[in-house]
Design an enzyme around this catalytic site. Structure first.
Site, PDB file in Angstrom:
ATOM      1  N   ASP A  52       0.880  -1.049   0.086  1.00  0.00           N
ATOM      2  CA  ASP A  52       0.179   0.185  -0.057  1.00  0.00           C
ATOM      3  C   ASP A  52       0.932   1.210  -0.093  1.00  0.00           C
ATOM      4  O   ASP A  52       2.162   1.088  -0.293  1.00  0.00           O
ATOM      5  CB  ASP A  52      -1.081   0.093   1.266  1.00  0.00           C
ATOM      6  CG  ASP A  52      -2.491   0.672   0.794  1.00  0.00           C
ATOM      7  OD1 ASP A  52      -2.412   1.843   0.536  1.00  0.00           O
ATOM      8  OD2 ASP A  52      -3.388  -0.053   0.991  1.00  0.00           O
ATOM      9  N   HIS A  98       2.219   1.497  -2.954  1.00  0.00           N
ATOM     10  CA  HIS A  98       1.617   2.538  -3.854  1.00  0.00           C
ATOM     11  C   HIS A  98       2.111   3.836  -4.041  1.00  0.00           C
ATOM     12  O   HIS A  98       1.571   4.634  -4.319  1.00  0.00           O
ATOM     13  CB  HIS A  98       0.081   2.456  -3.283  1.00  0.00           C
ATOM     14  CG  HIS A  98      -0.837   1.292  -3.433  1.00  0.00           C
ATOM     15  ND1 HIS A  98      -1.904   1.058  -2.715  1.00  0.00           N
ATOM     16  CD2 HIS A  98      -0.563   0.088  -3.858  1.00  0.00           C
ATOM     17  CE1 HIS A  98      -2.666  -0.080  -3.031  1.00  0.00           C
ATOM     18  NE2 HIS A  98      -1.676  -0.795  -3.622  1.00  0.00           N
TER      19      HIS A  98
END
EC number: 3.2.1.15
Length: 361
Positions: free
Chosen positions: A200, A222
């Protein structure tokens, strides 16, 4: 008859018993119980050594005395329970949290991972920080967090450095929503020299002021993110610097996301001298249409992005990725220069770019 020596010894013993723990006292917490934690917390030097934290319990190091040092030695692990955590919570002023050579704080995330993150079974957040007064967190080795790693909330004058977050096992074992650093309602926070492998955001700044993220490496997740901003009790980001970072093999490189239909402010954001490579979706993405973990395609201007500097951003994206995506409304005073991203293709639906900013898709 009581001698003078006996009386002196008795007096000293009574004084020692009555005197609170001194700054020099060191206490060690080890084993598989937290029963002595309340006593250990009173010490000014706390060692967490080869500790197994019982299921459903927090290693609660909140309310520490000013100037306390916490050292992690050996391996710290956590027994399994489906709950929200946190597994560790630390608060206080002028606190030092350090990792000894060879230590590991192992979240054993595979016990919780199901590939669904927030949508699956309940997973505990890992480390909650509420530190102030020039506190420092340095040299920690974090392995396989079940969920978000560092929740940095209501912190001020905090430096986090030389942290390793290694959740590479989650790439193939269902790790999801394993953010490295989540920052909210905090000020004057510096995060530097860290390495993050996760699934993430490497960092997500949801609110706060004067947050600096410098000289870090972010792998597989991410990327570096401001937001999502909006829909919380605090919806202002004023002052964020991401400088001299490397984002590698991640979904996105650099990102700002604001919530569709929400209100708030994103201002004084600076991305300077960052490098990206192996990016799978977007090299740079700035979007005002974020909602329920997705984008809607319709940007709203309730969280305007102003005073944005994007300078000397270099690197590459994969062949199927877009180099830059911008979809915003009410944005003002952007300054872009030295942005050179190769590979992939351009995004055709950009809108809302302030005129004269130098930004383009």
């Amino acid at each position: 008859m009581i001698s003078a020596n006996s009386l002196l010894i008795s007096t000293l013993c009574a004084f020692a018993i009555a005197t609170p723990l001194s700054k020099r006292d060191s206490c060690t917490l080890t084993g598989s119980s937290l029963s002595s934690l309340s006593t250990v917390k009173k010490c000014s030097s706390i060692v967490i050594k080869d500790l197994t934290v019982p299921a459903g319990q927090t290693l609660d190091l909140t309310g520490l005395s000013s100037g306390t040092t916490v050292t992690f030695e050996g391996t710290t692990t956590f027994q399994y329970k489906e709950w929200s955590g946190p597994l560790i919570s630390i608060s206080g002023s002028k606190i030092s949290v350090v990792g000894a050579s060879g230590h590991t704080i192992d979240g054993q995330g595979a016990k919780w991972w199901d590939g669904l993150g927030d949508s699956g079974k309940v997973k505990p957040k890992f480390v909650k920080l509420a530190l102030t007064g020039t506190s420092k967190v340095t040299g920690l080795n974090i392995k396989n967090a079940p969920h978000q790693v560092f929740s940095i909330n209501k912190c001020s004058d905090l430096t986090i450095s030389d942290i390793t977050i290694d959740i590479r096992d989650g790439d193939s074992a269902g790790g999801h929503n394993t953010d490295g650093f989540d920052v909210g309602s905090s000020s004057n926070v510096l995060i530097q020299g860290c390495t993050v492998y996760n699934q993430d955001d490497c960092i997500a700044v949801n609110s706060g002021s004067t947050i600096k993220f410098m000289n870090n490496y972010c792998y597989n997740g991410h990327g570096i993110s401001v937001g999502s901003v909006g829909g919380r009790s605090d919806n202002t980001v004023n002052g964020f610097w991401a400088e001299n970072n490397h984002v590698i093999n991640s979904d996105n490189g650099l990102r700002i996301k604001t919530v569709e239909g929400a209100t708030g402010t994103v201002t004084n954001v600076n991305f300077i001298s960052n490098k990206i490579s192996g990016i799978k979706s977007y090299g740079i993405v700035i979007e005002g249409d974020y909602l329920n973990s997705k984008t809607t395609g319709t940007a709203t201007g309730g969280v305007p992005i102003s005073n944005l500097v994007m300078k000397d951003i270099t690197g590459s994206v994969n062949s199927t990725a877009k180099r830059v995506k911008i979809l915003v409304k009410n944005a003002t005073n952007w300054q872009w220069s030295g942005v050179s991203i190769t590979g992939g293709s351009s995004y055709s639906g950009c809108s809302g770019i302030p005129s004269g900013s130098g930004a383009s898709c």
